[in-house]
Design a protein around this motif. Structure first.
Motif, PDB file in Angstrom:
ATOM      1  N   GLY A   9     -15.676 -76.379  21.435  1.00 21.32           N
ATOM      2  CA  GLY A   9     -16.245 -76.130  20.228  1.00 21.32           C
ATOM      3  C   GLY A   9     -16.865 -74.545  20.883  1.00 21.32           C
ATOM      4  O   GLY A   9     -15.190 -73.571  21.742  1.00 21.32           O
ATOM      5  N   ALA A  10     -17.789 -73.872  21.357  1.00 22.09           N
ATOM      6  CA  ALA A  10     -17.801 -72.703  21.152  1.00 22.09           C
ATOM      7  C   ALA A  10     -17.442 -71.793  22.874  1.00 22.09           C
ATOM      8  O   ALA A  10     -16.832 -71.175  23.206  1.00 22.09           O
ATOM      9  CB  ALA A  10     -18.748 -72.186  20.932  1.00 22.09           C
ATOM     10  N   VAL A  11     -18.497 -72.929  23.578  1.00 22.36           N
ATOM     11  CA  VAL A  11     -17.805 -72.795  25.254  1.00 22.36           C
ATOM     12  C   VAL A  11     -16.756 -72.621  25.610  1.00 22.36           C
ATOM     13  O   VAL A  11     -16.094 -71.981  26.506  1.00 22.36           O
ATOM     14  CB  VAL A  11     -18.341 -74.011  25.923  1.00 22.36           C
ATOM     15  N   ALA A  40     -22.541 -94.710  26.576  1.00 22.78           N
ATOM     16  CA  ALA A  40     -22.397 -92.984  25.288  1.00 22.78           C
ATOM     17  C   ALA A  40     -20.803 -92.994  25.132  1.00 22.78           C
ATOM     18  O   ALA A  40     -19.923 -93.064  26.325  1.00 22.78           O
ATOM     19  CB  ALA A  40     -23.378 -92.726  25.927  1.00 22.78           C
ATOM     20  N   PRO A  41     -20.548 -92.517  24.287  1.00 25.36           N
ATOM     21  CA  PRO A  41     -19.096 -91.990  24.472  1.00 25.36           C
ATOM     22  C   PRO A  41     -18.557 -90.806  25.238  1.00 25.36           C
ATOM     23  O   PRO A  41     -18.096 -91.111  25.990  1.00 25.36           O
ATOM     24  CB  PRO A  41     -18.823 -90.619  22.909  1.00 25.36           C
ATOM     25  N   SER A  42     -19.134 -90.074  25.799  1.00 27.96           N
ATOM     26  CA  SER A  42     -19.633 -89.239  27.693  1.00 27.96           C
ATOM     27  C   SER A  42     -19.034 -89.986  28.542  1.00 27.96           C
ATOM     28  O   SER A  42     -18.630 -89.506  29.803  1.00 27.96           O
ATOM     29  CB  SER A  42     -20.767 -87.848  27.181  1.00 27.96           C
ATOM     30  N   GLY A  70     -27.824 -70.108  15.980  1.00 29.25           N
ATOM     31  CA  GLY A  70     -27.742 -70.746  14.931  1.00 29.25           C
ATOM     32  C   GLY A  70     -26.554 -71.205  15.317  1.00 29.25           C
ATOM     33  O   GLY A  70     -25.783 -70.847  14.033  1.00 29.25           O
ATOM     34  N   ASN A  71     -25.537 -71.175  16.978  1.00 31.04           N
ATOM     35  CA  ASN A  71     -24.705 -72.194  16.905  1.00 31.04           C
ATOM     36  C   ASN A  71     -24.462 -73.895  16.784  1.00 31.04           C
ATOM     37  O   ASN A  71     -25.354 -74.092  15.896  1.00 31.04           O
ATOM     38  CB  ASN A  71     -23.965 -71.802  17.755  1.00 31.04           C
ATOM     39  N   ARG A  72     -23.376 -73.893  16.249  1.00 35.29           N
ATOM     40  CA  ARG A  72     -23.159 -75.964  16.346  1.00 35.29           C
ATOM     41  C   ARG A  72     -24.304 -76.209  17.398  1.00 35.29           C
ATOM     42  O   ARG A  72     -24.652 -77.258  17.413  1.00 35.29           O
ATOM     43  CB  ARG A  72     -22.323 -76.736  16.729  1.00 35.29           C
ATOM     44  N   ASP A  83     -26.497 -79.938  32.770  1.00 36.99           N
ATOM     45  CA  ASP A  83     -26.112 -78.721  31.378  1.00 36.99           C
ATOM     46  C   ASP A  83     -26.062 -78.081  32.174  1.00 36.99           C
ATOM     47  O   ASP A  83     -26.513 -76.927  33.154  1.00 36.99           O
ATOM     48  CB  ASP A  83     -27.620 -79.175  31.230  1.00 36.99           C
ATOM     49  N   PHE A  84     -25.001 -76.786  32.118  1.00 34.21           N
ATOM     50  CA  PHE A  84     -24.836 -75.577  32.702  1.00 34.21           C
ATOM     51  C   PHE A  84     -26.326 -74.865  31.876  1.00 34.21           C
ATOM     52  O   PHE A  84     -27.380 -74.619  31.212  1.00 34.21           O
ATOM     53  CB  PHE A  84     -24.456 -74.706  32.207  1.00 34.21           C
ATOM     54  N   LYS A  85     -26.307 -73.782  33.340  1.00 32.50           N
ATOM     55  CA  LYS A  85     -27.731 -73.363  33.238  1.00 32.50           C
ATOM     56  C   LYS A  85     -27.167 -71.319  33.195  1.00 32.50           C
ATOM     57  O   LYS A  85     -26.457 -71.125  34.107  1.00 32.50           O
ATOM     58  CB  LYS A  85     -27.892 -73.461  35.727  1.00 32.50           C
ATOM     59  N   THR A  86     -27.332 -71.555  31.875  1.00 35.07           N
ATOM     60  CA  THR A  86     -26.779 -70.483  31.750  1.00 35.07           C
ATOM     61  C   THR A  86     -27.878 -69.291  31.164  1.00 35.07           C
ATOM     62  O   THR A  86     -27.811 -68.281  31.573  1.00 35.07           O
ATOM     63  CB  THR A  86     -26.349 -70.296  30.054  1.00 35.07           C
ATOM     64  N   GLY A  87     -28.805 -69.315  30.374  1.00 41.33           N
ATOM     65  CA  GLY A  87     -29.372 -68.157  30.065  1.00 41.33           C
ATOM     66  C   GLY A  87     -31.618 -68.552  30.459  1.00 41.33           C
ATOM     67  O   GLY A  87     -31.959 -68.101  31.398  1.00 41.33           O
TER      68      GLY A  87
END
Ligand SMILES: NC(=O)c1ccc[n+]([C@@H]2O[C@H](COP(=O)([O-])OP(=O)(O)OC[C@H]3O[C@@H](n4cnc5c(N)ncnc54)[C@H](O)[C@@H]3O)[C@@H](O)[C@H]2O)c1
Length: 437
Positions: free
Chosen positions: A22-24, A199-201, A277-279, A244-248
């Motif tokens: 997806g986006a990332v 889980a799938p992951s 507002g992204n997926r 979980d990416f540490k981004t913002g």
């Protein structure tokens, strides 16, 4: 473990496999290609832009990290992955709307050729998505074996000498470790019996680890963060990391909170809210997926501030995290923080942070650094949880008896000292008495 004696050179191609394109994932791939074409600079990437100080401050030795440790070259990377939608990475990137048209146009041919393989998917784990591009199989085990075949085929087709897998898929619903996750035997039995706690992951993680491929997790769901997969990682000599990416917002939190603690300033409350507002935002509308993200975002403060050691300062913190899906903003998230601190004699003060960030722009360089460092770790003979990569994660994985280190600057020091240690350079303690002898 003992210090690596000989890190093998990164010969041949490195295959990067991304469950979730997806986006990332598409921003990451597009960015690597733009850098390779010399049309962009890899801003935000420590492996590409960072330096590392060696020896004494008087020696003036600060090579770039990529010249100090034998990392794979960007030119030698090939990409692949899976998604529940059949869109090519060009179509997915265009839909994600992160990149400007001139950037997209420059990588159109490249991204159009990257098409996802059919995904292992279970609607129960991501309730707000439904896709048709998915694998079918009698059991979860059969599906995991199909992923293993995909990995082997990709390796052969693209003539890869090494591979790394990094989960960039949607956040799965909240789940605590279950008994079937506790040992390899129970886990593999549960896959064969279609147990709902698999889980799938976890199927991707199992397929990667048992194929001898390093695995990282960019989302907050458990995935590889269970005992069974950690045992397998040791058995197969595979490095793993998450989660979980540490981004913002959490990046800023893990910079500010250590500053308050360093100065012994108190904290009454921290209210964090977001609109996006992204997926990813849409998936997080589901309470199950949000709960996974919330747990991941809430953990950092408690571990940094250590209220049990400083009850007068941090005993009662009102910490709230909200995420609101708001389509007009797309991938451009706005994160607000209201922080109620107190100082000398208990006098209250407030700090307001308004971070108008771009989610995938912050995440893409993290993806690049993680895949390069995981590949390096594997060549250095490191296996199991790579705690030195905590720098990149909101919810770092650690050995069960340890608490995670969240302070960004301690994490960076740990990362750089690990690189020095890998290559046999002196570790840097910042003591500095020798300059005054
Ligand atoms: N961008 C950030 O700042 C950031 C920070 C931390 C974590 N994350 C996490 O990274 C992940 C990706 O974020 P994104 O913005 O790219 O989201 P996205 O929704 O744009 O992309 C996720 C993709 O995963 C696919 N997917 C879902 N389940 C799958 C499965 N079982 N197998 C294969 N594909 C599957 C979806 O179809 C989608 O295309 C999310 O879990 C997000 O929470 C992102």
């Amino acid at each position: 473990m003992d210090k690596p004696t000989n890190i093998s050179a990164p010969k041949g191609k490195l295959g990067i496999l991304l469950p979730g394109m997806g986006a990332v994932a598409t921003t990451f791939m597009a960015g690597v290609e733009l850098v390779r074409k010399k049309k962009a600079v890899p801003v935000g990437s420590l492996t590409q832009m960072g330096t590392i100080r060696l020896g004494k401050r008087t020696e003036g030795r600060s090579p770039k990290i990529k010249d100090f440790v034998p990392l794979a070259r960007l030119e030698d990377i090939v990409f692949g992955g899976w998604d529940i939608f059949p869109d090519s990475s060009y179509e997915a990137a265009a839909k994600a709307g992160v990149l400007d048209p001139h950037h997209l146009a420059a990588v159109k041919t490249f991204l159009s050729k990257i098409k996802p393989m059919r995904a292992a998917f279970d609607h129960e784990y991501v309730k707000l998505l439904d896709g048709k591009h998915i694998k079918k199989g009698r059991t979860k085990y059969d599906i995991a074996l199909q992923i293993k075949r995909d990995i082997a085929n990709f390796k052969k087709t693209h003539k890869c000498s090494r591979m790394v897998m990094l989960w960039c898929g949607s956040t799965e619903v909240f789940q605590k470790p279950h008994d079937v996750h506790s040992t390899v035997e129970k886990f593999e039995q549960a896959m064969k019996k279609n147990h709902p706690a698999i889980a799938p992951s976890m199927l991707y993680a199992w397929a990667a680890v048992t194929s001898g491929i390093a695995y990282g997790n960019g989302a907050p769901n458990l995935s590889v963060d269970i005992a069974a997969l950690q045992q397998l990682a040791i058995q197969h000599n595979v490095p793993i990391a998450g989660k979980d990416f540490k981004t913002g917002q959490t990046l800023i939190k893990t910079v500010l909170a250590p500053a308050f603690k360093a100065r012994m300033l108190g904290l009454n409350g921290w209210f964090s809210t977001n609109i996006l507002g992204n997926r990813d935002g849409e998936v997080l509308e589901d309470p199950g997926s949000f709960k996974t993200k919330e747990e991941s975002k809430l953990g950092a403060l408690e571990f940094i501030l250590q209220p049990h050691l400083y009850p007068e300062l941090y005993k009662t913190i009102h910490h709230k995290v909200r995420i609101n899906y708001y389509p007009p903003r797309g991938d451009n998230k706005e994160g607000w923080d209201n922080i109620d601190i107190f100082g000398w004699l208990g006098y209250p003060m407030q700090i307001k942070v308004d971070f108008l960030c771009r989610d995938s722009i912050l995440a893409a360089p993290i993806v690049l650094d993680l895949v390069l460092f995981l590949d390096l770790a594997q060549r250095a003979g490191m296996r199991g949880i790579q705690e030195w990569l905590s720098f990149y994660f909101k919810s770092p994985m650690t050995a069960p008896e340890l608490y995670p280190e969240h302070d960004l600057f301690i994490q960076l020091m740990k990362l750089k000292n690990t690189l020095r240690w890998m290559v046999g350079e002196d570790l840097i303690t910042h003591l500095g008495q020798e300059y005054y002898d």
